[in-house]
Scaffold this motif. Structure first.
Motif, PDB file in Angstrom:
ATOM      1  N   LEU B 161       0.820  -1.212   0.000  1.00  0.00           N
ATOM      2  CA  LEU B 161       0.000   0.000   0.000  1.00  0.00           C
ATOM      3  C   LEU B 161       0.854   1.262   0.000  1.00  0.00           C
ATOM      4  O   LEU B 161       0.509   2.260  -0.643  1.00  0.00           O
ATOM      5  N   LEU B 162       1.979   1.226   0.692  1.00  0.00           N
ATOM      6  CA  LEU B 162       2.876   2.383   0.689  1.00  0.00           C
ATOM      7  C   LEU B 162       3.452   2.609  -0.707  1.00  0.00           C
ATOM      8  O   LEU B 162       3.516   3.735  -1.209  1.00  0.00           O
ATOM      9  N   LEU B 163       3.861   1.525  -1.335  1.00  0.00           N
ATOM     10  CA  LEU B 163       4.388   1.619  -2.701  1.00  0.00           C
ATOM     11  C   LEU B 163       3.319   2.152  -3.648  1.00  0.00           C
ATOM     12  O   LEU B 163       3.569   3.047  -4.470  1.00  0.00           O
ATOM     13  N   ALA B 164       2.120   1.610  -3.526  1.00  0.00           N
ATOM     14  CA  ALA B 164       1.013   2.047  -4.372  1.00  0.00           C
ATOM     15  C   ALA B 164       0.703   3.524  -4.152  1.00  0.00           C
ATOM     16  O   ALA B 164       0.540   4.290  -5.109  1.00  0.00           O
ATOM     17  N   ALA B 165       0.652   3.938  -2.880  1.00  0.00           N
ATOM     18  CA  ALA B 165       0.340   5.327  -2.566  1.00  0.00           C
ATOM     19  C   ALA B 165       1.401   6.253  -3.163  1.00  0.00           C
ATOM     20  O   ALA B 165       1.077   7.283  -3.768  1.00  0.00           O
ATOM     21  N   ALA B 166       2.655   5.877  -3.023  1.00  0.00           N
ATOM     22  CA  ALA B 166       3.742   6.705  -3.549  1.00  0.00           C
ATOM     23  C   ALA B 166       3.611   6.867  -5.063  1.00  0.00           C
ATOM     24  O   ALA B 166       3.683   7.981  -5.591  1.00  0.00           O
ATOM     25  N   ASP B 167       3.387   5.756  -5.748  1.00  0.00           N
ATOM     26  CA  ASP B 167       3.289   5.816  -7.209  1.00  0.00           C
ATOM     27  C   ASP B 167       2.045   6.578  -7.652  1.00  0.00           C
ATOM     28  O   ASP B 167       2.089   7.394  -8.574  1.00  0.00           O
ATOM     29  N   GLY B 168       0.929   6.300  -6.993  1.00  0.00           N
ATOM     30  CA  GLY B 168      -0.303   6.994  -7.342  1.00  0.00           C
ATOM     31  C   GLY B 168      -0.228   8.492  -7.085  1.00  0.00           C
ATOM     32  O   GLY B 168      -0.736   9.299  -7.861  1.00  0.00           O
ATOM     33  N   LEU B 169       0.430   8.868  -5.998  1.00  0.00           N
ATOM     34  CA  LEU B 169       0.561  10.293  -5.674  1.00  0.00           C
ATOM     35  C   LEU B 169       1.375  11.017  -6.747  1.00  0.00           C
ATOM     36  O   LEU B 169       1.123  12.192  -7.035  1.00  0.00           O
ATOM     37  N   GLN B 170       2.324  10.331  -7.326  1.00  0.00           N
ATOM     38  CA  GLN B 170       3.143  10.973  -8.355  1.00  0.00           C
ATOM     39  C   GLN B 170       2.295  11.367  -9.557  1.00  0.00           C
ATOM     40  O   GLN B 170       2.437  12.465 -10.101  1.00  0.00           O
ATOM     41  N   THR B 171       1.398  10.478  -9.978  1.00  0.00           N
ATOM     42  CA  THR B 171       0.519  10.816 -11.100  1.00  0.00           C
ATOM     43  C   THR B 171      -0.405  11.978 -10.727  1.00  0.00           C
ATOM     44  O   THR B 171      -0.591  12.911 -11.508  1.00  0.00           O
ATOM     45  N   GLN B 172      -0.966  11.923  -9.519  1.00  0.00           N
ATOM     46  CA  GLN B 172      -1.837  13.028  -9.087  1.00  0.00           C
ATOM     47  C   GLN B 172      -1.075  14.346  -9.054  1.00  0.00           C
ATOM     48  O   GLN B 172      -1.585  15.391  -9.469  1.00  0.00           O
ATOM     49  N   TRP B 173       0.162  14.281  -8.564  1.00  0.00           N
ATOM     50  CA  TRP B 173       0.968  15.504  -8.465  1.00  0.00           C
ATOM     51  C   TRP B 173       1.311  16.051  -9.851  1.00  0.00           C
ATOM     52  O   TRP B 173       1.321  17.262 -10.075  1.00  0.00           O
ATOM     53  N   LEU B 174       1.594  15.143 -10.807  1.00  0.00           N
ATOM     54  CA  LEU B 174       1.903  15.586 -12.170  1.00  0.00           C
ATOM     55  C   LEU B 174       0.702  16.293 -12.791  1.00  0.00           C
ATOM     56  O   LEU B 174       0.853  17.236 -13.572  1.00  0.00           O
ATOM     57  N   MET B 175      -0.500  15.843 -12.435  1.00  0.00           N
ATOM     58  CA  MET B 175      -1.713  16.471 -12.971  1.00  0.00           C
ATOM     59  C   MET B 175      -2.021  17.775 -12.228  1.00  0.00           C
ATOM     60  O   MET B 175      -2.586  18.704 -12.801  1.00  0.00           O
ATOM     61  N   ASP B 176      -1.665  17.806 -10.936  1.00  0.00           N
ATOM     62  CA  ASP B 176      -1.980  18.967 -10.111  1.00  0.00           C
ATOM     63  C   ASP B 176      -0.914  19.128  -9.024  1.00  0.00           C
ATOM     64  O   ASP B 176      -0.993  18.518  -7.965  1.00  0.00           O
ATOM     65  N   PRO B 177       0.083  19.981  -9.296  1.00  0.00           N
ATOM     66  CA  PRO B 177       1.244  20.105  -8.400  1.00  0.00           C
ATOM     67  C   PRO B 177       0.917  20.692  -7.033  1.00  0.00           C
ATOM     68  O   PRO B 177       1.823  20.823  -6.202  1.00  0.00           O
ATOM     69  N   SER B 178      -0.330  21.022  -6.777  1.00  0.00           N
ATOM     70  CA  SER B 178      -0.658  21.552  -5.444  1.00  0.00           C
ATOM     71  C   SER B 178      -0.743  20.425  -4.412  1.00  0.00           C
ATOM     72  O   SER B 178      -0.759  20.671  -3.207  1.00  0.00           O
ATOM     73  N   ILE B 179      -0.801  19.181  -4.880  1.00  0.00           N
ATOM     74  CA  ILE B 179      -0.748  18.017  -3.983  1.00  0.00           C
ATOM     75  C   ILE B 179       0.682  17.854  -3.481  1.00  0.00           C
ATOM     76  O   ILE B 179       1.600  17.750  -4.277  1.00  0.00           O
ATOM     77  N   ASP B 180       0.878  17.818  -2.175  1.00  0.00           N
ATOM     78  CA  ASP B 180       2.231  17.643  -1.627  1.00  0.00           C
ATOM     79  C   ASP B 180       2.518  16.156  -1.355  1.00  0.00           C
ATOM     80  O   ASP B 180       1.971  15.578  -0.418  1.00  0.00           O
ATOM     81  N   MET B 181       3.353  15.577  -2.193  1.00  0.00           N
ATOM     82  CA  MET B 181       3.604  14.127  -2.112  1.00  0.00           C
ATOM     83  C   MET B 181       4.225  13.725  -0.780  1.00  0.00           C
ATOM     84  O   MET B 181       3.817  12.732  -0.155  1.00  0.00           O
ATOM     85  N   GLY B 182       5.230  14.490  -0.340  1.00  0.00           N
ATOM     86  CA  GLY B 182       5.896  14.163   0.921  1.00  0.00           C
ATOM     87  C   GLY B 182       4.940  14.222   2.099  1.00  0.00           C
ATOM     88  O   GLY B 182       4.894  13.302   2.916  1.00  0.00           O
ATOM     89  N   ASP B 183       4.154  15.301   2.161  1.00  0.00           N
ATOM     90  CA  ASP B 183       3.180  15.445   3.256  1.00  0.00           C
ATOM     91  C   ASP B 183       2.212  14.269   3.300  1.00  0.00           C
ATOM     92  O   ASP B 183       1.870  13.774   4.379  1.00  0.00           O
ATOM     93  N   HIS B 184       1.741  13.866   2.132  1.00  0.00           N
ATOM     94  CA  HIS B 184       0.740  12.795   2.105  1.00  0.00           C
ATOM     95  C   HIS B 184       1.311  11.463   2.585  1.00  0.00           C
ATOM     96  O   HIS B 184       0.661  10.745   3.339  1.00  0.00           O
ATOM     97  N   ILE B 185       2.510  11.131   2.122  1.00  0.00           N
ATOM     98  CA  ILE B 185       3.120   9.869   2.568  1.00  0.00           C
ATOM     99  C   ILE B 185       3.406   9.936   4.075  1.00  0.00           C
ATOM    100  O   ILE B 185       3.152   8.974   4.816  1.00  0.00           O
TER     101      ILE B 185
END
Lengths: 198, 198
Positions: B161-185
DNA sequence: GTCTATATCGCGATAGAC
DNA sequence: GTCTATCGCGATATAGAC
């Protein structure tokens, strides 16, 4: 007001193309899905098919939109009396995905390609993400009121993480189908229940 | 034993190509990264570059392998006395990713393409996923012993799930950079701490 | 061993006939 | 509305120079 029903006929043809495309891609995957391939499946030439869509990118976005529509209809039919929460439906769709690897691959590949700034499918995904998060937040708040989800959780962050986990699990599953997508999402949701609840 | 050092020279050239490619892709993204583009960056022709790699797919897998190597070296240099856990390093890499959108896009797009059965980069990703899960499980067990992670959690499932979340967050961030990947993980990890801890 | 130059292939896009 | 024909592009395989 449509003259001779030609407009309605065009709409119907689009639907026919999208339904056939879903079928072909579910069976053959994204790799072999050229516009020519999809055109053959409905007895059109490549140029003939692209008459209904402005580009390949837009065509594939519409295929995914149609897929979401079908998934939603199936869910609603199975839940006529609205007993299932949004999260239950979410887990069920994840389970169903294991039966349509080609569509999972289409989603994974197109969402990655659509990270390109000028990709025609990008608006589809940004909007899809927005709606998913919005519905999730609503469902999470409901769970917090019900006491089925920890009250201390940030609904926005959890919503983004659920979406990310779902998408990331799909790629992992495509690489190694022994990963159970439904079980994992269900487990994540269960991990976020209050210590008291169950 | 290498005659005239020509073998070593080939290795060195490969490294030079990979380093230059990381630089170009970090700046320009995956979209514009044709083999010709990368060849230009090191003063080679397209065929000249492909002399060092058996295909474009393999080349891009090697670029990502090099990137993991660089990330690991940076982490180790910043943590000479091994104070950081694997999870701390994980969060730090996610934060660093926000500075290199082109590389995040390369990862997102290539991992999606590599879901194709015969893709040359597929072994790279299956192995990368395996190693990440393995290290995560180890780190999760450690956290459970320390009392910094809930003891009731299934380490294998949480690792996926951690791996999935990390990878999924990257796509979300690429679409909308206001998502903070580090904060979310970091938030996800914090949500899995024992109720007592903090 | 390393490279340049080239030929070939499949793809999506598009113009224009019917 | 659908077709045929054609175009341009990027990826690769290969021939052969140095």
């Amino acid at each position: 007001m449509a003259r001779r029903g030609s407009y309605a006929k065009g709409i119907a043809k689009r639907e026919e193309i999208l339904t056939a495309a879903l079928d072909v891609i579910a069976r053959n995957g994204y790799g072999r899905a050229s516009v020519r391939e999809l055109a053959d499946a409905v007895g059109l030439s490549q140029a003939g098919l692209l008459h209904y869509f402005s580009s390949k990118e837009e065509l594939f976005a519409e295929i995914l939109r149609k897929r979401d529509e079908v998934d939603r209809e199936v869910l609603e039919a199975a839940d006529a009396d609205h007993e299932l929460s949004m999260m239950d439906g979410f887990v069920q769709v994840m389970r169903h995905n294991a039966d349509v690897p080609g569509l999972v691959q289409l989603y994974a590949r197109l969402s990655a390609e659509a990270t390109e700034a000028d990709h025609a499918a990008r608006p589809f995904f940004t909007e899809r993400f927005r709606i998913f998060r919005e519905m999730s937040v609503e469902s999470i708040r409901e769970g917090q009121r019900d006491g089925t989800l920890r009250a201390d959780l940030d609904p926005e962050k959890i919503a983004s993480l659920l979406l990310a986990a779902a998408d990331g699990l799909q790629t992992q599953w495509l690489m190694d189908p022994s990963i159970d997508m439904g079980d994992h999402i269900e487990y994540l949701l269960a991990s976020l229940k209050p210590p008291a609840a169950e």
